[in-house]
Design a protein around this motif. Structure first.
Motif, PDB file in Angstrom:
ATOM      1  N   ALA A 314     -10.094 -34.772 -15.986  1.00  0.00           N
ATOM      2  CA  ALA A 314      -9.239 -33.833 -16.190  1.00  0.00           C
ATOM      3  C   ALA A 314      -9.502 -33.421 -17.818  1.00  0.00           C
ATOM      4  O   ALA A 314      -9.184 -34.370 -18.563  1.00  0.00           O
ATOM      5  CB  ALA A 314      -7.834 -34.289 -16.008  1.00  0.00           C
ATOM      6  N   ALA A 315      -9.561 -32.302 -18.360  1.00  0.00           N
ATOM      7  CA  ALA A 315     -10.210 -31.879 -19.688  1.00  0.00           C
ATOM      8  C   ALA A 315      -9.747 -30.798 -20.132  1.00  0.00           C
ATOM      9  O   ALA A 315      -9.289 -29.609 -19.322  1.00  0.00           O
ATOM     10  CB  ALA A 315     -11.485 -31.695 -19.482  1.00  0.00           C
ATOM     11  N   THR A 316      -9.333 -30.690 -21.448  1.00  0.00           N
ATOM     12  CA  THR A 316      -8.833 -29.529 -22.174  1.00  0.00           C
ATOM     13  C   THR A 316     -10.140 -29.083 -23.251  1.00  0.00           C
ATOM     14  O   THR A 316     -10.800 -29.991 -23.636  1.00  0.00           O
ATOM     15  CB  THR A 316      -7.621 -29.747 -23.115  1.00  0.00           C
ATOM     16  OG1 THR A 316      -7.792 -30.840 -24.024  1.00  0.00           O
ATOM     17  CG2 THR A 316      -6.432 -29.963 -22.096  1.00  0.00           C
ATOM     18  N   LEU A 317     -10.170 -27.774 -23.405  1.00  0.00           N
ATOM     19  CA  LEU A 317     -11.376 -27.500 -24.217  1.00  0.00           C
ATOM     20  C   LEU A 317     -10.452 -26.550 -25.509  1.00  0.00           C
ATOM     21  O   LEU A 317      -9.747 -25.543 -25.211  1.00  0.00           O
ATOM     22  CB  LEU A 317     -12.232 -26.407 -23.746  1.00  0.00           C
ATOM     23  CG  LEU A 317     -13.363 -25.930 -24.814  1.00  0.00           C
ATOM     24  CD1 LEU A 317     -14.200 -26.641 -25.424  1.00  0.00           C
ATOM     25  CD2 LEU A 317     -14.172 -24.780 -23.527  1.00  0.00           C
ATOM     26  N   SER A 318     -11.133 -26.942 -26.901  1.00  0.00           N
ATOM     27  CA  SER A 318     -10.381 -26.074 -27.814  1.00  0.00           C
ATOM     28  C   SER A 318     -11.634 -25.696 -28.786  1.00  0.00           C
ATOM     29  O   SER A 318     -12.678 -26.522 -29.135  1.00  0.00           O
ATOM     30  CB  SER A 318      -9.509 -27.112 -28.863  1.00  0.00           C
ATOM     31  OG  SER A 318      -9.064 -26.253 -30.052  1.00  0.00           O
ATOM     32  N   ALA A 319     -11.661 -24.420 -29.244  1.00  0.00           N
ATOM     33  CA  ALA A 319     -12.547 -23.813 -30.035  1.00  0.00           C
ATOM     34  C   ALA A 319     -12.080 -23.790 -31.447  1.00  0.00           C
ATOM     35  O   ALA A 319     -12.510 -23.152 -32.444  1.00  0.00           O
ATOM     36  CB  ALA A 319     -12.956 -22.663 -29.531  1.00  0.00           C
ATOM     37  N   ASP A 320     -10.960 -24.288 -31.537  1.00  0.00           N
ATOM     38  CA  ASP A 320     -10.282 -24.460 -33.050  1.00  0.00           C
ATOM     39  C   ASP A 320     -10.685 -25.542 -33.724  1.00  0.00           C
ATOM     40  O   ASP A 320     -10.511 -26.877 -33.422  1.00  0.00           O
ATOM     41  CB  ASP A 320      -8.804 -24.307 -32.857  1.00  0.00           C
ATOM     42  CG  ASP A 320      -8.178 -24.268 -34.098  1.00  0.00           C
ATOM     43  OD1 ASP A 320      -8.297 -23.222 -34.884  1.00  0.00           O
ATOM     44  OD2 ASP A 320      -7.467 -25.195 -34.415  1.00  0.00           O
ATOM     45  N   ARG A 321     -11.282 -25.277 -35.001  1.00  0.00           N
ATOM     46  CA  ARG A 321     -11.552 -26.522 -35.727  1.00  0.00           C
ATOM     47  C   ARG A 321     -10.590 -27.617 -35.883  1.00  0.00           C
ATOM     48  O   ARG A 321     -10.725 -28.910 -35.913  1.00  0.00           O
ATOM     49  CB  ARG A 321     -12.062 -26.374 -37.017  1.00  0.00           C
ATOM     50  CG  ARG A 321     -13.413 -26.969 -37.629  1.00  0.00           C
ATOM     51  CD  ARG A 321     -13.896 -26.425 -38.984  1.00  0.00           C
ATOM     52  NE  ARG A 321     -14.900 -25.589 -38.642  1.00  0.00           N
ATOM     53  CZ  ARG A 321     -16.363 -26.101 -38.555  1.00  0.00           C
ATOM     54  NH1 ARG A 321     -16.583 -27.368 -38.913  1.00  0.00           N
ATOM     55  NH2 ARG A 321     -17.308 -25.293 -38.268  1.00  0.00           N
ATOM     56  N   GLU A 322      -9.173 -27.135 -36.248  1.00  0.00           N
ATOM     57  CA  GLU A 322      -8.318 -28.137 -36.839  1.00  0.00           C
ATOM     58  C   GLU A 322      -7.908 -28.854 -35.559  1.00  0.00           C
ATOM     59  O   GLU A 322      -7.523 -30.073 -35.410  1.00  0.00           O
ATOM     60  CB  GLU A 322      -7.177 -27.392 -37.356  1.00  0.00           C
ATOM     61  CG  GLU A 322      -7.603 -27.163 -38.739  1.00  0.00           C
ATOM     62  CD  GLU A 322      -6.462 -26.411 -39.535  1.00  0.00           C
ATOM     63  OE1 GLU A 322      -5.296 -26.643 -39.411  1.00  0.00           O
ATOM     64  OE2 GLU A 322      -6.775 -25.889 -40.621  1.00  0.00           O
ATOM     65  N   GLU A 323      -7.636 -28.194 -34.462  1.00  0.00           N
ATOM     66  CA  GLU A 323      -7.231 -28.607 -33.122  1.00  0.00           C
ATOM     67  C   GLU A 323      -8.236 -29.773 -32.619  1.00  0.00           C
ATOM     68  O   GLU A 323      -7.984 -30.797 -32.313  1.00  0.00           O
ATOM     69  CB  GLU A 323      -7.095 -27.666 -32.096  1.00  0.00           C
ATOM     70  CG  GLU A 323      -6.903 -28.227 -30.547  1.00  0.00           C
ATOM     71  CD  GLU A 323      -5.563 -28.534 -30.341  1.00  0.00           C
ATOM     72  OE1 GLU A 323      -4.674 -28.641 -31.341  1.00  0.00           O
ATOM     73  OE2 GLU A 323      -5.421 -29.175 -28.929  1.00  0.00           O
ATOM     74  N   GLY A 324      -9.744 -29.451 -32.701  1.00  0.00           N
ATOM     75  CA  GLY A 324     -10.483 -30.407 -32.565  1.00  0.00           C
ATOM     76  C   GLY A 324     -10.304 -31.707 -33.444  1.00  0.00           C
ATOM     77  O   GLY A 324     -10.636 -32.707 -32.727  1.00  0.00           O
ATOM     78  N   GLU A 325     -10.126 -31.225 -34.689  1.00  0.00           N
ATOM     79  CA  GLU A 325      -9.778 -32.877 -35.503  1.00  0.00           C
ATOM     80  C   GLU A 325      -8.750 -33.577 -35.044  1.00  0.00           C
ATOM     81  O   GLU A 325      -8.741 -34.692 -35.035  1.00  0.00           O
ATOM     82  CB  GLU A 325      -9.606 -32.242 -36.813  1.00  0.00           C
ATOM     83  CG  GLU A 325     -10.022 -33.327 -37.940  1.00  0.00           C
ATOM     84  CD  GLU A 325     -11.182 -34.057 -38.011  1.00  0.00           C
ATOM     85  OE1 GLU A 325     -11.099 -35.520 -37.979  1.00  0.00           O
ATOM     86  OE2 GLU A 325     -12.249 -33.602 -37.540  1.00  0.00           O
TER      87      GLU A 325
END
Lengths: 465, 465
Positions: A314-325
Motif C-alpha cells: 500500500a503506497a503513497t507517492l509525492s512529487a513535493d520535495r518537502e513532503e518527500g523529506e
C-alpha cells in the motif's frame, strides 16, 4: 626521513614527558581536561574503552599534525585520530597511554572549483556544513551517511562511508580525488591529483580510504563536488505485511532497471519502535521508502509504484520535495527510537542486493533461535543492512556476540561482507580473517607496517595486536 | 606459504631448465616459437625491447598460473603478464630471460547476474567481446578504451583504463568489485566482494587496479555491468577555427552543468591527418564531437549547440544513433592516420578540465620551440589529452623526449598528471618521481616488495630497477 630512531621511550611509562613535549610544541591545542579525555573513550558503537587516554590534541594546521606525529614517533606513543566520534565500530576510541588527535579544529572548506567540480577541504568539516557551503556554488558532496548532520568528511574517508545515496551516486572512494596525509613519522605525502583520471604509480589514495586511521593522518582532501540538478523529485512510501515482502519489492524495483537515488527498507520491529518514538499509530508490517530524482523521476516512480502494488504493498507517492523529506523522517527517526531502549550495537553487513530477502530470512531465524529482537533497516539499493542489537551496560553480552557471529557468517555465505560502511574498528576484528583469509590478512599487516613501522597509528584497531 | 626459499637459481643462467620445468607442468601451453617470442618484444607504444624473452606460456586456468608463478619464484625468473599487447607505455613488453604469461587463453565470461548488475570474467576477454556477450542480458561494461575492439579487460585493470565514456560512467577502478589474484609465489588471493559497498580491511582491490603487473596476476574479475538504457542519443559535430576555441567550448559545455557521455576534441594537425587518411577535404581548424544519452539527451544537446554557436563554432546535430557512430568514425580514424606516418609515441597527460585550453596552448608553444608537430586528441570531458609524437626508427630520439619532458612538466604545473590511463610502464619511469615525490615513491617500492619480495613481477616496469 624517519626521526623515530632518536631517543625512544616506551609509551605510558613517560606520559608526563610526552604531554610536556606536546605542550611545548603546540601550546593550548593540548588538553588533559578530564571531560575531554573521558569523551574520547567512546563513540556511537556502544563500546567504551577500559581507560582514559593520555591527552587530547586539537591541531590547527598540517604543521601541528606533523609536530604531534614526530613527538609520537620519537616517544613511541600511540596515536588515535578522531573526528566527531560518530563511528560505529570503535575505530576512534582511545585508552590509556594514547594521544588523541582531534581533527575538529581543522574544519575549513579551502577551495571550490565549479568548473572542475571539486572542493578542497580539511578533514574535520561536518558533512552537512560542507554541503551548506557548497550549495551557493550550485554543488554538493555525494557521500551521505545517515549521520551527516554530526559526522565529518574525515570520518567518511576513514571508513569509506556510503550512506543513503551511494547506490546511485557512489561511496566515498569514488568521491575523493586526492589526499594530503601525514605519516607516522611526521612526513607529509600528497596522494592522487585534481583530475578524474590518473594512473601514476600505485593507487595510494584508494588504499588510504577506509584504512581507519591505521596508515596515516588525512589533513586535506580534494573531493568531487557534483552539480546540483534542480529537476523533480518523487518519493514513494510503501507498507508491506512482512519485511520479506518489502525486500522482494525492492529487488523487483532494481531488477526492472529503475535507479532510485534512495531506497530505504525498515523492518517490522524497527517500524514498531519508530512509531512508538514518534507517538503515532502503527498497523504493523514493514516500510519501503523510495526516492527518484533527475529528469525521469516521475516516470520512474510510476513504474516503481506499479511494482509495489502488484506485490501487495500500500503506497503513497509525492512529487513535493518537502513532503518527500518528511517521509524520510520516519527512517531518520530509527536510531533515536532504538537508542532510548538501551545500549545499541549497530551492525553493517552488506550482501548482493538479490540476496536481501534471504538475508532478512536469516535474521528472522537468528531472532527466533536466540529469542531476541534484531530491529533492522537497510539501504536496499545496495544490499547494505543495519541490524541492531539492544542490551544493558557497556559490554556486549556473549549471547549477543554469538548471534552477531551467526549474522556475519550468513552474510559471508550469501556472497556479502562484514561491513559495508562502518569499518572493522575494534568490534569486528575477530571476524576479519573469516572474510580476508590468512594470506591476505598477513599481507595487509605487512602493508600497514610499511606505512607505520613502529605500530603507533591506531594500534589494535582493524588488526588485532 | 611461500615456496620461494627452495632451490633458487639465477634467472637467465638456467633458462633451459626453467623451460623444461614449465613444459613438464603445463605441456603445450609453453612455447618457444620464435614468432611468439618476437611478438612479446613490442606493444603499441612504438617501443621494442632489446631482446626476445625466454618463453611464452598461455595458461588455461588459475591452477596453470599458480604453477607458472611457483616455478618462477623457485628459479627467480622474472614474469611479464601480457594481454592483447595493446599497451601504450611498454608495460607488457618482455626481454631476455623473462617468462611471458599470455592471458589470452583465459578469456571466458564465467557468470552474469542481471539482478546484481555484475559479471565475472577471466582477464583475457576482449572488451568488445564482453560487451557483445552482455548485450543479450541487457547489460554493458562501461570502461571503453578507444582500443576496445582489440584490448582486454585485464589490460583495463592493469592500467585503470578510462576511455571515451569515463567522465560520465567512471574509470575501471569504479567498475571492478573484486579480483582473484595469484601472488608471485603462486598463492591465490580473493580480493573485494560482490557488493557495491565494503570496507573490510585495506582496499587491496583498488591497490591492484593500475598496478601494471607489478603486484600479482589477475586471474578473475567481478565487474559491474550496467543496464542498457535504450533511450535517445544525440551527437554534435562542431568545427572551430583553432583548438583553443574548441577547448573553450568544451569547458563551457561542462561548466554549464551538461553531462556529455562522450566529448572528444581533435586538434588542428590531427584533423588534417585524419582528413588525408579518409581522403576527404578539410577546411582547416579543430573538431569537437559531443554525445549525450539518457532521457535528457535532446534537451542537453540543444543547450550545448547554443554554447557552440555562441563561441563561433559551426555544428551539426544528429539524433540518429548510427549517424552518431559515423561522426565518431572521424575520431576513431586518428590512430591509423598517424600510425602510417612513422613510429608514434602516444602521450597521455591529464589536467583539470578547466586547464584544457592552457594545456593546448602549452603544446602549441612546445611545437614552435622544437619545430615539431604534436597531433593531439583529447577526452575533453575529463581533461585527458593524447599528444602524439611521430619519428623514424624504434628508439625515441632525444629531442622528442626533451619535448615530452616539457609537456609532462606543463601538465604537472597545471595540477595534472603524467598519465591518465596508459600507465607508467617503461616509458614514463623517469618522470614518476616528479609526480610522486621521493617519499611516496619509496613507500610504493616497499609496498611492491610486500607483494613481490623476490622482485620477479614485471621488474623494471613502473619502478626503475
Amino acid at each position: 626521513m624517519s626521526t623515530a630512531a632518536t631517543a625512544p621511550s616506551a609509551a605510558g611509562t613517560d606520559g608526563t614527558g610526552v604531554v610536556a613535549r606536546l605542550r611545548s610544541a603546540l601550546g593550548d591545542a593540548v588538553s588533559v581536561d578530564a571531560a575531554a579525555l573521558e569523551a574520547a573513550r567512546e563513540d556511537k558503537s556502544g563500546h567504551v574503552s577500559p581507560s582514559a587516554p593520555l591527552v587530547v590534541v586539537t591541531p590547527r594546521s598540517t604543521e601541528d599534525v606533523q609536530a604531534v606525529l614526530r613527538i609520537a614517533s620519537e616517544t613511541r606513543t600511540p596515536v588515535v585520530v578522531r573526528g566527531a566520534g560518530t563511528g560505529l565500530a570503535g575505530g576512534a576510541i582511545a585508552s590509556e597511554g594514547e594521544i588523541v588527535l582531534s581533527m575538529l579544529g581543522m574544519d575549513r572548506l579551502l577551495e571550490v572549483s565549479r568548473d572542475d567540480e571539486l572542493a578542497v577541504v580539511q578533514p574535520g568539516i561536518i558533512n552537512a556544513d560542507l554541503n551548506a557551503q557548497l550549495a551557493p556554488h550550485g554543488l554538493w558532496f555525494a557521500p551521505d551517511p545517515a549521520s551527516r548532520a554530526i559526522s565529518t568528511v574525515g570520518g567518511n574517508i576513514a571508513t569509506n562511508a556510503g550512506g543513503l545515496l551511494c547506490a546511485k551516486y557512489g561511496v566515498t572512494r569514488e568521491a575523493v580525488l586526492g589526499l594530503k596525509v601525514v605519516l607516522a613519522d611526521g612526513r607529509l605525502l600528497e596522494l592522487g591529483h585534481r583530475t578524474v583520471k590518473g594512473v601514476t604509480g600505485l593507487d595510494f589514495t584508494a588504499l588510504m580510504i577506509g584504512s581507519e586511521g591505521t596508515l596515516g593522518v588525512v589533513v586535506e582532501a580534494t573531493v568531487r563536488a557534483k552539480r546540483i540538478t534542480p529537476g523533480p523529485v518523487a518519493t514513494i512510501s510503501a507498507s508491506f505485511a512482512t519485511v520479506e515482502d518489502a525486500a522482494r519489492a525492492s529487488a523487483v524495483i532494481t531488477a526492472s532497471g529503475l535507479a532510485p537515488a534512495i531506497m530505504e527498507l525498515i523492518g517490522e520491529s524497527a517500524m514498531r519502535h519508530i512509531a512508538d518514538y514518534l507517538g503515532v499509530g502503527h498497523p504493523g508490517g514493514s516500510q519501503l521508502i523510495v526516492q527518484f530524482d533527475g529528469p525521469g523521476a516521475l516516470a520512474e516512480s510510476q513504474a516503481a509504484l506499479a511494482s509495489i502494488h502488484s506485490l501487495g504493498g500500500a503506497a503513497t507517492l509525492s512529487a513535493d520535495r518537502e513532503e518527500g523529506e518528511r517521509l524520510f523522517q520516519v527512517r531518520r527517526s530509527f536510531h533515536p527510537s532504538i537508542a532510548r531502549l538501551g545500549t545499541v550495537l549497530i551492525e553493517d553487513v552488506c550482501v548482493p542486493r538479490s540476496a536481501l530477502p534471504a538475508m532478512f530470512a536469516a535474521i528472522g531465524e537468528i531472532e527466533r533461535s536466540y529469542g531476541i529482537e534484531i530491529p533492522t533497516v537497510a539501504h536496499a539499493g545496495d544490499g547494505n543492512l543495519h541490524p541492531n542489537f539492544v542490551f544493558e551496560g557497556d559490554d556486549v553480552p556473549e549471547h549477543i556476540w554469538a548471534a552477531a557471529d551467526e549474522l556475519f557468517l550468513a552474510a559471508l555465505r550469501l556472497g556479502g561482507t562484514l561491513t559495508g560502511e562502518h569499518g572493522i574498528g575494534l568490534l569486528k576484528r575477530r571476524w576479519l580473517k573469516d572474510e580476508l583469509g590468512d594470506d591476505q590478512l598477513e599481507l595487509q599487516r605487512q602493508v600497514k607496517s610499511v606505512f607505520d613501522p613502529l605500530g603507533i597509528l591506531n594500534p589494535g584497531k582493524v588488526f588485532e595486536r
